[in-house]
Enzyme design. Structure first.
Site, PDB file in Angstrom:
ATOM      1  N   ILE A  56     -34.319  71.915 -72.740  1.00 19.86           N
ATOM      2  CA  ILE A  56     -33.305  71.208 -71.958  1.00 19.86           C
ATOM      3  C   ILE A  56     -32.483  72.195 -71.113  1.00 19.86           C
ATOM      4  O   ILE A  56     -31.703  72.998 -71.637  1.00 19.86           O
ATOM      5  CB  ILE A  56     -32.371  70.397 -72.878  1.00 19.86           C
ATOM      6  CG1 ILE A  56     -33.198  69.473 -73.791  1.00 19.86           C
ATOM      7  CG2 ILE A  56     -31.380  69.605 -72.026  1.00 19.86           C
ATOM      8  CD1 ILE A  56     -34.158  68.557 -73.072  1.00 19.86           C
ATOM      9  N   THR A  57     -32.666  72.096 -69.798  1.00 24.16           N
ATOM     10  CA  THR A  57     -31.921  72.927 -68.859  1.00 24.16           C
ATOM     11  C   THR A  57     -30.434  72.586 -68.927  1.00 24.16           C
ATOM     12  O   THR A  57     -30.061  71.413 -69.011  1.00 24.16           O
ATOM     13  CB  THR A  57     -32.434  72.699 -67.427  1.00 24.16           C
ATOM     14  OG1 THR A  57     -33.819  73.023 -67.373  1.00 24.16           O
ATOM     15  CG2 THR A  57     -31.686  73.573 -66.435  1.00 24.16           C
ATOM     16  N   GLN A  95     -37.176  62.673 -55.760  1.00 18.69           N
ATOM     17  CA  GLN A  95     -36.144  63.637 -55.367  1.00 18.69           C
ATOM     18  C   GLN A  95     -36.174  64.873 -56.257  1.00 18.69           C
ATOM     19  O   GLN A  95     -36.010  66.000 -55.773  1.00 18.69           O
ATOM     20  CB  GLN A  95     -34.753  62.993 -55.412  1.00 18.69           C
ATOM     21  CG  GLN A  95     -33.636  63.972 -55.025  1.00 18.69           C
ATOM     22  CD  GLN A  95     -32.344  63.282 -54.698  1.00 18.69           C
ATOM     23  OE1 GLN A  95     -32.284  62.474 -53.790  1.00 18.69           O
ATOM     24  NE2 GLN A  95     -31.283  63.603 -55.439  1.00 18.69           N
ATOM     25  N   GLU A  96     -36.382  64.679 -57.544  1.00 16.74           N
ATOM     26  CA  GLU A  96     -36.474  65.827 -58.451  1.00 16.74           C
ATOM     27  C   GLU A  96     -37.605  66.751 -58.028  1.00 16.74           C
ATOM     28  O   GLU A  96     -37.443  67.981 -57.975  1.00 16.74           O
ATOM     29  CB  GLU A  96     -36.699  65.358 -59.881  1.00 16.74           C
ATOM     30  CG  GLU A  96     -36.908  66.501 -60.863  1.00 16.74           C
ATOM     31  CD  GLU A  96     -37.150  66.043 -62.293  1.00 16.74           C
ATOM     32  OE1 GLU A  96     -37.499  66.894 -63.129  1.00 16.74           O
ATOM     33  OE2 GLU A  96     -36.998  64.830 -62.563  1.00 16.74           O
ATOM     34  N   LEU A 155     -49.078  93.971 -54.240  1.00 19.05           N
ATOM     35  CA  LEU A 155     -48.801  94.922 -53.158  1.00 19.05           C
ATOM     36  C   LEU A 155     -47.678  95.895 -53.509  1.00 19.05           C
ATOM     37  O   LEU A 155     -47.526  96.923 -52.849  1.00 19.05           O
ATOM     38  CB  LEU A 155     -48.462  94.167 -51.868  1.00 19.05           C
ATOM     39  CG  LEU A 155     -49.642  93.436 -51.209  1.00 19.05           C
ATOM     40  CD1 LEU A 155     -49.157  92.640 -50.008  1.00 19.05           C
ATOM     41  CD2 LEU A 155     -50.739  94.410 -50.802  1.00 19.05           C
ATOM     42  N   ASN A 197     -48.363  70.326 -62.858  1.00 17.11           N
ATOM     43  CA  ASN A 197     -49.131  70.100 -61.633  1.00 17.11           C
ATOM     44  C   ASN A 197     -50.405  69.306 -61.890  1.00 17.11           C
ATOM     45  O   ASN A 197     -50.913  68.635 -60.991  1.00 17.11           O
ATOM     46  CB  ASN A 197     -49.433  71.434 -60.948  1.00 17.11           C
ATOM     47  CG  ASN A 197     -48.224  71.939 -60.174  1.00 17.11           C
ATOM     48  OD1 ASN A 197     -47.111  71.423 -60.332  1.00 17.11           O
ATOM     49  ND2 ASN A 197     -48.428  72.933 -59.322  1.00 17.11           N
TER      50      ASN A 197
END
Length: 384
Positions: free
Chosen positions: A162-163, A248-249, A344, A373
């Site tokens: 939980i953020t 929106q999230e 790189l 995803n």
């Protein structure tokens, strides 16, 4: 470095004036504290009050509740500048882009007047508790229950990942208010739980691969009693509410991913221009130029797509599958950019003292949170 050199179609002069305020805040108040907050595993809560004073929190809230009544593109500017110039996961986006929308859209008048002004000022930090141990992206499989007892709910269960979990003063908790109804999603509700409620406990501030400064927590609910008036919207409509706010999230995640990828690219161009090998700058080697040219081309496409999505969302036209596609494409691009840019940097890229190392670690989770995803592909595939 800045994002000013990009040709954008999503923003007007008012947006760009707001950007300058946000940028100054990120450069002065956020970026210098990155290392200290990463060490502590949490962002200083006072920074929320400073952000609130400048109008950086919840800018879309209507003026009648103390907000600025602006469009989501102002939120996007905060996300872009936070990723590009702040380089810190503050938790602002979760608070302003996700949680506040639930209260504005579905909250009672009493809930709006109680919480929105405090969220705008930064006095109250919020979180939303969906994920549970063992359920992942399956919101229909929730085990946390809210059983009626008189005019109260009694909540039992646990949440994880939980953020803002450690800093939160108010948590929107996804619960089962009916465990028997079929299909299962009809039994899901969202209940507001204040952090000072008896029986509410914060577990560990979880040890993550990246985003070290972002508090991500376990939360426990042990016979937590809240009045039934704390139900957000209608009982049993929680799953519908969650689905309606996901575009929106996911767009918010795409915005941050694109801006962080741009910063990694810009930093890598500078690094390869200054670092030498075999007597010449690394940038002079054809492989370096080709890799960076490929990235630059994809970033150009990314910004054009992002502006398209932002403009559609501002007109309330962004569909669920378009939001999923934005999240999928921009986070995949972010990871590709981070990995190539770290390569790189050579050995320096593996050292945490270089920003690319921290950015690479932080980028890994963006293809997971907000729906993996793989789930985004499933959602898009269902519309074919």
């Amino acid at each position: 470095m800045s994002l000013d050199s990009l040709s954008r179609t999503a923003y007007d002069d008012d947006h760009e004036a707001f950007r300058q305020t946000v940028r100054q805040f990120m450069e002065k108040e956020i970026a210098p504290n990155q290392a200290a907050w990463a060490e502590a595993g949490i962002v200083d809560k006072d920074i929320w009050l400073k952000a609130g004073e400048l109008g950086l929190l919840c800018p879309t809230v209507p003026e009648e509740y103390g907000g600025l009544g602006l469009d989501f593109r102002y939120n996007a500017i905060v996300a872009e500048e936070s990723s590009y110039n702040g380089r810190v996961t503050t938790g602002f986006s979760l608070h302003s882009d996700i949680v506040v929308n639930y209260i504005v859209s579905y909250g009672s008048e009493e809930q709006k007047r109680e919480w929105l002004p405090k969220m705008i000022s930064g006095e109250v930090v919020t979180a939303i508790a969906m994920t549970e141990p063992g359920t992942g992206s399956d919101l229909q499989g929730l085990k946390t229950t809210a059983k009626k007892d008189g005019n109260h709910y009694v909540i039992n269960g646990s949440k994880t990942y939980i953020t803002n979990g450690q800093n939160a003063d108010l948590v929107l908790v996804c619960v089962k208010t009916d465990t028997e109804v079929q299909p299962a999603w009809k039994g899901v509700s969202i209940v507001l739980v204040e952090a000072n409620r008896e029986g509410f406990e914060r577990g560990r501030n979880l040890d993550k691969i990246g985003m070290d400064e972002a508090d991500t927590s376990e939360l426990f609910f042990n016979d937590v009693r809240v009045p039934m008036t704390n139900c957000l919207g209608e009982e049993g409509k929680g799953f519908i509410y969650l689905m309606s706010e996901l575009p929106q999230e996911r767009l918010s995640i795409a915005v941050s991913a694109q801006a962080s990828a741009q910063r990694a690219f810009d930093d890598t161009v500078e690094f390869t221009r200054d670092r030498k090998a075999f007597g010449k700058p690394i940038l002079d080697f054809q492989n370096t130029r080709f890799v960076l040219a490929d990235i630059k081309s994809k970033l150009q496409v990314g910004w054009a797509h992002l502006d398209w999505a932002l403009n559609r969302h501002a007109k309330k036209e962004l569909t669920a599958e378009e939001g999923a596609a934005a999240k999928l494409w921009h986070t995949d691009l972010q990871w590709e950019v981070m990995d190539k840019c770290l390569q790189l940097h050579g050995g320096a890229g593996y050292m945490n003292e270089y920003p690319i190392a921290r950015a690479w670690r932080a980028a890994r989770v963006t293809r997971i949170f907000g729906g993996t995803n793989e789930i985004m592909k499933e959602l898009i595939g269902r519309t074919l």
